[in-house]
Scaffold this active site. Structure first.
Site, PDB file in Angstrom:
ATOM      1  N   TYR A  71      35.520  44.877  34.082  1.00  0.00           N
ATOM      2  CA  TYR A  71      36.334  45.459  35.156  1.00  0.00           C
ATOM      3  C   TYR A  71      35.636  46.640  35.824  1.00  0.00           C
ATOM      4  CZ  TYR A  71      40.031  48.013  37.527  1.00  0.00           C
ATOM      5  OH  TYR A  71      40.760  48.681  38.461  1.00  0.00           O
ATOM      6  N   ASP A 108      43.102  39.391  35.693  1.00  0.00           N
ATOM      7  CA  ASP A 108      43.976  39.296  36.860  1.00  0.00           C
ATOM      8  C   ASP A 108      43.341  39.920  38.097  1.00  0.00           C
ATOM      9  OD1 ASP A 108      45.503  42.320  36.963  1.00  0.00           O
ATOM     10  OD2 ASP A 108      44.614  41.695  35.065  1.00  0.00           O
ATOM     11  N   LYS A 144      48.160  38.667  27.905  1.00  0.00           N
ATOM     12  CA  LYS A 144      48.892  39.548  28.809  1.00  0.00           C
ATOM     13  C   LYS A 144      49.039  38.845  30.159  1.00  0.00           C
ATOM     14  CE  LYS A 144      48.811  44.003  31.091  1.00  0.00           C
ATOM     15  NZ  LYS A 144      47.956  45.118  31.506  1.00  0.00           N
TER      16      LYS A 144
END
Length: 537
Positions: A273, A308, A380
């Protein structure tokens, strides 16, 4: 006490040979990156080690003493041998009576550091450093045991998925009552989102903070205050309420360490990320994430990964396979660092354009694929954000569909979607309505995981197989073509540099924090790393 996941019965007929091949390729991609992490250190890894030894506080300009001390050592002798050997050698030579005074004197330039050459002096400094770092790890162990006791006494939430809700006012003293109110309304996990831009700070702010931007600063004192407040409401409610923050950015190892010391339960901690979305140097990130995950493993913390985010920049249908590849890589890196499967909160998201035909069926396929590939991981599940338009009625319906997919596919951690997502900072009333949405779906459809079985060769089965096949093809392309193209390169780093993930091109020799990376010398020593890998208590 490990929060185990009860996996639903298999529903997708995936070829086990394809699944094994995917993991084999992920290991092949990951090993050279782990080799880099094992052969390098960073300023944040060294600062985290000093924090384990008890060094805290900051000067009058709020620059932490750990930064001053590591910078002084780096300027004089470099970090190739680690920071602890020259620091405890200086203490043994009476440069200062204690670690804090040494850091203060170092900030003024009045300490002389060296790498001791005599065998007795070298071994003495290393023994002293190990003795100083051990209590920090022991405190993390005690905090893990305290969590186990509280979960044993108060119990876990009675239902899955755990309901995960974000609180982020910027003011820790405003966050606390909002977090307690959210827990009373049914939230199982409270995430205190970080102030915008903190991931780019190469220091950890000190003390309680009241002025954050779209979030609250991650500090040790803020961690302590919120954990104490959630302990109080946990006892009131008769269930343990978990606390989440963010171990990412330039201070990932330090924030992970502070989280372990203050008994946080989950941490955002994705291997790529920071590289992709904050332009942090890839080598810096992979070195830091390995140490941080070793700390998380020791602390019994569940990590949440950030797949995500790929779907906010790339198309959620076309790039679905890149999410699967990232999940496989996060699984490999996490396990290599010592995390158990129950600690791997791998991310995936409900981000397909709702105007596309069969968008809901594709979301089901993607969610089922993740659930079946990682049956023991507490996945998640992330709500829609990219296609939230400001139409709160449509947004509320879309969040209901998201909650329904979670119920049908046996997700473990469900981040509550807001109908005002990406439009305004949600009001408390927005959070209350969002929790009502979750509760309704759970009551009305929570048992669908037992009944939902897509047809053998129907749309959902076919789509899931397609995504898995595309993931394997991408893994093959990275491992084979890149190696052939650039002999001696690290294929995963080359792929990141080419924009394979999230459409972001991040070369390995660029990015923020590169100047904080050092290659370990033959005599490198870090007692924290050694004890974490040994499992020493």
């Amino acid at each position: 006490m490990s929060p185990t996941t009860v996996a639903p019965p298999p529903r997708l007929e995936l070829d086990p040979r394809v699944v094994r091949k995917a993991r084999t390729l992920a290991r092949r991609l990951g090993r050279p990156v782990v080799d880099i992490a094992r052969s390098h250190t960073t300023v944040s890894v060294e600062r985290a080690t000093l924090r384990l030894a008890g060094l805290a506080g900051a000067d009058h300009e709020r620059v932490p003493w750990v930064n001053h001390l590591v910078d002084a050592v780096r300027d004089q002798v470099g970090l190739e041998h680690g920071v602890t050997t020259p620091v405890w050698d200086a203490l043994r030579r009476d440069e200062a009576p204690d670690l804090l005074t040494l850091a203060q004197k170092a900030s003024a330039g009045s300490v002389s550091f060296r790498i001791p050459e005599k065998k007795g002096e070298l071994s003495g400094a290393r023994r002293a450093a190990r003795a100083a770092v051990r209590p920090g790890l022991q405190r993390i162990d005690r905090q893990r045991a305290a969590r186990d006791r509280l979960v044993g006494r108060l119990g876990d939430p009675p239902q899955r998925p755990w309901v995960y809700l974000i609180v982020a006012t910027g003011d820790i003293y405003e966050d606390i009552p909002q977090a307690q109110a959210a827990a009373r309304e049914g939230a199982d996990v409270i995430a205190v989102i970080r102030s915008t831009g903190q991931s780019l700070l190469d220091y950890v702010p000190e003390g309680a903070t009241r002025e954050g931007f779209a979030g609250t600063y991650a500090t040790q004192e803020n961690f302590r205050l919120m954990r104490a407040a959630l302990d109080d409401v946990s006892k009131e409610l008769g269930r343990y309420v978990r606390l989440t923050n963010y171990a990412s950015g330039l201070c990932m190892p330090e924030i992970a360490t502070l989280a372990g010391l203050e008994r946080l339960d989950m941490m955002l901690n994705d291997s790529m990320y920071g590289i992709l979305f904050r332009d942090i140097n890839p080598v810096r990130t992979f070195v830091d994430q390995r140490f941080s995950r070793q700390i998380h493993a020791r602390a019994g913390i569940i990590i949440n990964t950030g797949e995500d985010n790929y779907l906010t920049t790339a198309d959620a249908v076309e790039a679905a396979h890149t999410v699967t590849v990232s999940q496989l890589m996060n699984e490999y890196f996490g396990r290599e660092a010592g995390l158990e499967d129950w600690q791997l909160g791998l991310g995936h998201a409900f981000e397909i354009n709702p105007d596309l035909p069969d968008s809901f069926r594709m979301e089901l396929a993607h969610a089922l694929l993740a659930r079946q590939l990682f049956p023991d991981a507490p996945l998640k599940w992330m709500p829609p954000t990219k296609h939230m338009t400001g139409d709160i009625f449509k947004g509320y319906l879309l969040d209901g569909f998201f909650n329904l997919v979670g119920a049908m596919t046996g997700q473990s951690i469900l981040l509550v979607g807001m109908m005002t997502e990406a439009v305004v900072t949600p009001f408390l009333s927005d959070r209350d309505l969002a929790l009502q949405n979750v509760r309704y779906v759970q009551r009305a459809a929570g048992g669908l995981t037992e009944d939902f079985h897509p047809p053998r060769d129907g749309f959902i089965q076919t789509r899931a197989r397609q995504v898995l096949s595309e993931a394997v093809e991408l893994l093959e392309k990275i491992t084979d073509e890149k190696v052939a193209k650039a002999s001696g390169s690290t294929p995963l780093l080359e792929a990141i540099g080419d924009g394979t993930f999230g459409l972001m091109k991040r070369p390995k020799d660029q990015g923020k924090g590169l100047d904080g990376v050092a290659r370990r010398a033959d005599g490198y020593d870090n007692p924290a790393t050694t004890m974490l890998e040994e499992g020493t208590r």
